[in-house]
Design an enzyme around this catalytic site. Structure first.
Site, PDB file in Angstrom:
ATOM      1  N   GLY A 212       0.825  -1.213   0.000  1.00  0.00           N
ATOM      2  CA  GLY A 212       0.000   0.000   0.000  1.00  0.00           C
ATOM      3  C   GLY A 212       0.848   1.246   0.000  1.00  0.00           C
ATOM      4  N   ASN A 213       0.220   2.352   0.326  1.00  0.00           N
ATOM      5  CA  ASN A 213       0.959   3.611   0.394  1.00  0.00           C
ATOM      6  C   ASN A 213       0.408   4.445   1.549  1.00  0.00           C
ATOM      7  OD1 ASN A 213      -1.206   5.468  -0.677  1.00  0.00           O
ATOM      8  ND2 ASN A 213      -1.024   4.022  -2.377  1.00  0.00           N
ATOM      9  N   ARG A 214       1.045   5.610   1.788  1.00  0.00           N
ATOM     10  CA  ARG A 214       0.742   6.386   2.994  1.00  0.00           C
ATOM     11  C   ARG A 214      -0.397   7.388   2.809  1.00  0.00           C
ATOM     12  NH1 ARG A 214       4.291   9.798   3.934  1.00  0.00           N
ATOM     13  NH2 ARG A 214       5.638   9.572   2.129  1.00  0.00           N
ATOM     14  N   SER A 215      -1.073   7.373   1.688  1.00  0.00           N
ATOM     15  CA  SER A 215      -2.132   8.375   1.477  1.00  0.00           C
ATOM     16  C   SER A 215      -3.164   8.316   2.618  1.00  0.00           C
ATOM     17  CB  SER A 215      -2.828   8.114   0.142  1.00  0.00           C
ATOM     18  OG  SER A 215      -3.956   8.952   0.025  1.00  0.00           O
TER      19      SER A 215
END
Ligand code: PMT
Length: 422
Positions: A212-215
């Site tokens: 995933g990512n940190r958004s």
């Protein structure tokens, strides 16, 4: 009471120690008359000019005078107010208050609320003419404008010193007008259907792990909220978000790129405008294990396959169903070149460029510094702003461009689709 744009809005009035503090009483009264829920915070010196009881009697609410005060539920009062505020008005704002705000000093309830809040701030200074024109004050005012604060310049007139000059607090009615303008938007989206994506996607590796990512979803949520406030019917396609979606919008959860694609492709033909603020993973594991992957001591090889480019797919839709299309470009370098390439390759009308992964990182932050690009190049030069204010400016620009496209009929969406679903 007739409904106004201020009806039900939480407005914090911050009063600092000036002879003009008495005018803040009229200001609070006018805001209450227009239906706002008014909370007053005072610096210790303000309480020497006007008693808190005066404001409490007018607003029917407790007045915060102590930065260390707790409310009845043992919560820190200034943080509660900062979070609840829809707008903050600092009037009168003394030279000292301006300096504290510009420097980020939060030693009293007024500066603490202004600093802790992400609500728009209107500042109405009042002081002696010499103080107002002093370079230090002017520098502080410029800093506050860079923060996105709306500064209502003082007026020329008779001052407390008996001299005539610039420094008199603007009339309370003019200050109320400025507060109302925060909520009355020229770029109305009434009757339009808007789809906004927000947050990050999570591509499963096994039943418990993902790539995933940190958004955080803050940028997309602010855009959706602002569109709602301008009268649009809003669908928020929500990836993984660390903030709650705004109330009053339709939320479609879509936490993988595939789910987000399905949701967007389904919603796009009915939308007038699509804003893709979500951070969609470009790759996903080729296979997600049905069972939790066990640690074996060996290296783990994961094959990644490209995800569909959702916004590019919408960009290729026929003109009669393709919404006005805005993408984001999150770049660690060469923002302008990369944004221009994405605008072209993905068939977008506009792209919003922002910087990630450096000393300032748009991801997760409460603020953002964006540049909007059209086919002709950069269109904006905006300062760092709270994400909600970025959203307001974006809608001013997008609304304008969208309307121009429709009236010029240059191949873009030729009709409003907003009410089709009802
Ligand atoms: O959520 P926050 O913490 O508030 O942070 C906000 C943000 C930095 C995530 C946001 O402002 C932002 O930049 N969002 C886009 C992030 C991104 O994926 O950028 P990109 O340059 O990789 O993608 C370009 C565009 O294509 C984006 O509109 C993206 O939504 C879209 N895209 C990307 C990949 C893909 N497979 N499909 C897509 O539609």
């Amino acid at each position: 009471m007739t409904a106004t744009v201020l009806s039900g809005r939480r407005v914090v009035v911050g009063v600092s120690g000036s002879i003009a503090a008495y005018k803040a009483v009229s200001l609070a009264r006018l805001l209450c008359e227009r239906g706002a829920v008014v909370d007053v915070a005072m610096t210790p010196s303000a309480t020497r000019f006007v008693g808190p009881l005066t404001f409490a009697s007018l607003t029917h609410r407790p007045v915060v005078t102590d930065v260390l005060e707790l409310d009845a539920d043992q919560q820190i009062e200034h943080i509660e107010l900062a979070e609840a505020a829809d707008a903050i008005v600092l009037a009168p704002a003394t030279a000292n208050l301006l300096g504290e705000l510009a420097a980020g000093l939060v030693g009293n309830a007024v500066t603490a609320i202004a600093c802790a809040s992400r609500a728009p701030v209107v500042v109405a200074p009042a002081m002696d003419a010499g103080m107002w024109t002093h370079p230090a004050t002017q520098r502080n005012v410029a800093t506050l404008r860079e923060f996105g604060y709306i500064v209502i310049d003082p007026e020329v007139g008779e001052l407390a010193s008996g001299l005539t000059g610039i420094g008199r607090l603007a009339e309370p009615a003019a200050i109320v007008d400025a507060v109302e303008r925060l909520f009355v938007r020229t770029g109305s989206l009434e009757g339009l259907s808007v789809v906004v994506s927000a947050g990050g996607t999570r591509e499963p590796l096994d039943p418990v792990r993902f790539i995933g990512n940190r958004s955080s979803g803050k940028m997309g949520a602010a855009i959706a909220e602002s569109a709602r406030d301008r009268g649009a019917s809003v669908t928020l396609v929500a990836g993984a978000m660390s903030v709650a979606p705004p109330r009053g919008v339709t939320v479609v959860e879509a936490t993988t790129a595939q789910l987000m694609r399905e949701a967007i492709i389904r919603a796009a033909p009915d939308a007038d405008i699509l804003v893709m603020a979500a951070a969609v993973a470009d790759f996903a594991p080729a296979r997600a294990s049905q069972r939790k992957i066990k640690r074996s001591g060996d290296n783990l090889q994961v094959e990644l396959v490209p995800n569909p480019d959702i916004v590019a797919e919408v960009g290729e839709m026929p003109d009669d169903v393709r919404p006005f299309l805005i993408g984001f470009a999150a770049e660690s370098d060469d923002l302008e070149a990369n944004a221009a390439a994405k605008l072209r390759d993905k068939g977008l009308d506009l792209i919003v460029g922002n910087v990630v992964g450096g000393p300032f990182d748009a991801i997760g932050s409460d603020e953002n510094k964006v540049t909007v690009f059209g086919a002709e190049g950069p269109l904006t030069d905006w300062p760092m702003l709270p994400k909600r204010q970025v959203a307001e400016r974006l809608w001013d620009l997008i609304g304008d461009r969208y309307r121009r496209r429709r009236t010029e009929g240059d191949g873009g969406p030729a009709r409003t689709k907003g009410r089709r679903r009802s």
